[in-house]
Motif scaffolding. Sequence first.
Motif, PDB file in Angstrom:
ATOM      1  N   ALA A  93       0.738  -1.178   0.086  1.00  0.00           N
ATOM      2  CA  ALA A  93      -0.023   0.090  -0.015  1.00  0.00           C
ATOM      3  C   ALA A  93       0.927   1.259  -0.058  1.00  0.00           C
ATOM      4  N   ILE A  94       1.876   1.195   0.837  1.00  0.00           N
ATOM      5  CA  ILE A  94       2.964   2.395   0.885  1.00  0.00           C
ATOM      6  C   ILE A  94       3.355   2.622  -0.486  1.00  0.00           C
ATOM      7  N   GLN A  95       4.053   1.492  -1.113  1.00  0.00           N
ATOM      8  CA  GLN A  95       4.725   1.455  -2.252  1.00  0.00           C
ATOM      9  C   GLN A  95       3.890   2.054  -3.418  1.00  0.00           C
ATOM     10  N   ALA A  96       2.830   1.584  -3.634  1.00  0.00           N
ATOM     11  CA  ALA A  96       1.466   1.975  -4.491  1.00  0.00           C
ATOM     12  C   ALA A  96       1.138   3.156  -4.316  1.00  0.00           C
ATOM     13  N   ARG A  97       1.037   3.861  -3.183  1.00  0.00           N
ATOM     14  CA  ARG A  97       0.792   5.444  -3.018  1.00  0.00           C
ATOM     15  C   ARG A  97       2.013   6.142  -3.333  1.00  0.00           C
ATOM     16  N   LEU A  98       3.085   5.839  -3.003  1.00  0.00           N
ATOM     17  CA  LEU A  98       4.277   6.474  -3.389  1.00  0.00           C
ATOM     18  C   LEU A  98       4.211   6.742  -4.805  1.00  0.00           C
ATOM     19  N   ILE A  99       4.096   5.666  -5.441  1.00  0.00           N
ATOM     20  CA  ILE A  99       4.131   5.433  -6.888  1.00  0.00           C
ATOM     21  C   ILE A  99       3.146   6.560  -7.523  1.00  0.00           C
ATOM     22  N   ASN A 100       1.953   6.595  -6.867  1.00  0.00           N
ATOM     23  CA  ASN A 100       0.884   7.550  -7.171  1.00  0.00           C
ATOM     24  C   ASN A 100       1.543   8.955  -7.215  1.00  0.00           C
ATOM     25  N   PHE A 101       2.020   9.187  -5.949  1.00  0.00           N
ATOM     26  CA  PHE A 101       2.879  10.477  -5.437  1.00  0.00           C
ATOM     27  C   PHE A 101       3.578  11.210  -6.276  1.00  0.00           C
ATOM     28  N   PHE A 102       4.634  10.197  -6.920  1.00  0.00           N
ATOM     29  CA  PHE A 102       5.629  10.531  -7.646  1.00  0.00           C
ATOM     30  C   PHE A 102       5.100  10.859  -9.032  1.00  0.00           C
ATOM     31  N   GLU A 103       4.292  10.081  -9.600  1.00  0.00           N
ATOM     32  CA  GLU A 103       3.683  10.483 -10.864  1.00  0.00           C
ATOM     33  C   GLU A 103       2.817  11.657 -10.921  1.00  0.00           C
ATOM     34  N   ALA A 104       2.301  11.905  -9.635  1.00  0.00           N
ATOM     35  CA  ALA A 104       1.548  13.313  -9.764  1.00  0.00           C
ATOM     36  C   ALA A 104       2.718  14.202  -9.694  1.00  0.00           C
ATOM     37  N   ARG A 105       3.643  14.271  -8.951  1.00  0.00           N
ATOM     38  CA  ARG A 105       4.684  15.144  -8.901  1.00  0.00           C
ATOM     39  C   ARG A 105       5.130  15.485 -10.363  1.00  0.00           C
ATOM     40  N   LYS A 106       5.665  14.534 -10.885  1.00  0.00           N
ATOM     41  CA  LYS A 106       6.178  14.246 -12.265  1.00  0.00           C
ATOM     42  C   LYS A 106       5.174  15.268 -13.394  1.00  0.00           C
ATOM     43  N   ALA A 107       3.970  14.850 -13.245  1.00  0.00           N
ATOM     44  CA  ALA A 107       2.828  15.370 -14.194  1.00  0.00           C
ATOM     45  C   ALA A 107       2.868  16.849 -13.969  1.00  0.00           C
ATOM     46  N   SER A 108       2.954  17.146 -12.536  1.00  0.00           N
ATOM     47  CA  SER A 108       2.789  18.769 -12.322  1.00  0.00           C
ATOM     48  C   SER A 108       4.103  19.437 -12.756  1.00  0.00           C
ATOM     49  N   GLY A 109       5.260  18.873 -13.218  1.00  0.00           N
ATOM     50  CA  GLY A 109       6.571  19.478 -13.340  1.00  0.00           C
ATOM     51  C   GLY A 109       7.445  19.702 -12.459  1.00  0.00           C
ATOM     52  N   ASP A 110       7.033  19.056 -11.074  1.00  0.00           N
ATOM     53  CA  ASP A 110       7.784  19.098 -10.009  1.00  0.00           C
ATOM     54  C   ASP A 110       8.818  18.211  -9.950  1.00  0.00           C
ATOM     55  N   MET A 111      10.092  18.426 -10.243  1.00  0.00           N
ATOM     56  CA  MET A 111      10.938  17.071 -10.337  1.00  0.00           C
ATOM     57  C   MET A 111      11.871  17.473  -9.025  1.00  0.00           C
ATOM     58  N   ARG A 112      11.647  18.375  -7.922  1.00  0.00           N
ATOM     59  CA  ARG A 112      12.488  18.183  -6.941  1.00  0.00           C
ATOM     60  C   ARG A 112      12.302  17.027  -6.212  1.00  0.00           C
ATOM     61  N   PRO A 113      13.357  16.499  -5.547  1.00  0.00           N
ATOM     62  CA  PRO A 113      13.447  15.325  -4.794  1.00  0.00           C
ATOM     63  C   PRO A 113      12.628  15.534  -3.590  1.00  0.00           C
ATOM     64  N   CYS A 114      12.133  14.247  -3.036  1.00  0.00           N
ATOM     65  CA  CYS A 114      11.035  14.598  -2.097  1.00  0.00           C
ATOM     66  C   CYS A 114      11.827  14.068  -0.570  1.00  0.00           C
ATOM     67  N   GLY A 115      11.300  15.017   0.232  1.00  0.00           N
ATOM     68  CA  GLY A 115      11.928  14.413   1.691  1.00  0.00           C
ATOM     69  C   GLY A 115      10.830  13.626   2.395  1.00  0.00           C
ATOM     70  N   PRO A 116      11.258  13.221   3.561  1.00  0.00           N
ATOM     71  CA  PRO A 116      10.458  12.275   4.332  1.00  0.00           C
ATOM     72  C   PRO A 116       9.041  13.127   4.776  1.00  0.00           C
ATOM     73  N   HIS A 117       9.171  14.374   5.156  1.00  0.00           N
ATOM     74  CA  HIS A 117       7.871  14.999   5.442  1.00  0.00           C
ATOM     75  C   HIS A 117       6.662  15.155   4.153  1.00  0.00           C
ATOM     76  N   ASP A 118       7.235  14.810   2.916  1.00  0.00           N
ATOM     77  CA  ASP A 118       6.374  14.768   1.859  1.00  0.00           C
ATOM     78  C   ASP A 118       5.846  13.441   1.635  1.00  0.00           C
ATOM     79  N   MET A 119       6.137  12.509   2.224  1.00  0.00           N
ATOM     80  CA  MET A 119       5.681  11.364   2.638  1.00  0.00           C
ATOM     81  C   MET A 119       4.893  11.037   3.701  1.00  0.00           C
ATOM     82  N   SER A 120       5.018  11.657   4.815  1.00  0.00           N
ATOM     83  CA  SER A 120       4.253  11.397   5.884  1.00  0.00           C
ATOM     84  C   SER A 120       2.725  11.284   5.454  1.00  0.00           C
ATOM     85  N   PRO A 121       1.947  11.944   4.803  1.00  0.00           N
ATOM     86  CA  PRO A 121       0.409  11.876   4.705  1.00  0.00           C
ATOM     87  C   PRO A 121       0.260  10.435   4.142  1.00  0.00           C
TER      88      PRO A 121
END
Length: 185
Positions: A93-121
């Motif tokens: 579940a965590i891995q699937a949601r993180l994939i969705n999170f990273f895909e959404a970031r890429k789609a928005s043009g945000d290519m910054r590395p993500c920190g732990p605080h980005d993953m807490s939700p």
Amino acid sequence: MTGHQKSSNSASTMKTAANLRGDPILGYKLKILLFDLRNVQNPDSERRILATTDELYISGPYFTVEEAACVKKATACDDESTTSHEDQTVEDAIQARLINFFEARKASGDMRPCGPHDMSPVYESVFGITLAELNNERFQSRLRRQGLSTLASVSAKPHDNDKKAQGRNSGKNAKGSSEKGRKVR
């Protein structure tokens, strides 16, 4: 009694995220992990996060090897679950949601590395732990007072304190004996 003990043991390996959250030890450790993910700027949180060895942060110093395996293999059961996710493990579940999170970031043009605080939700959603629980004064007071290392040593070695006390007492006796020996010389 043996049959009851076996069913208790198998129940402990077949937990849900809700069971983990309700467990007095694992639930506390999960809250510390989620608190740390949200508060990496806190020196203690940063130290614990940087000490993890697992890509999902589900490892020491938060969990023993056995606890980490139990957490990862638990069935994810949060409010957002649909029938297709009901049998999904916490790890999946965590891995699937993180994939969705990273895909959404890429789609928005945000290519910054993500920190732990980005993953807490993502973690909060999977375990069903709310921000209010992490901000709860009783929890934060316990975290400041007890931390994680005290809990880890107590849960890993319940009789360790007894051995230390015996060692101190025997050390005093040995020291006392040697002092008497010196006086005799």
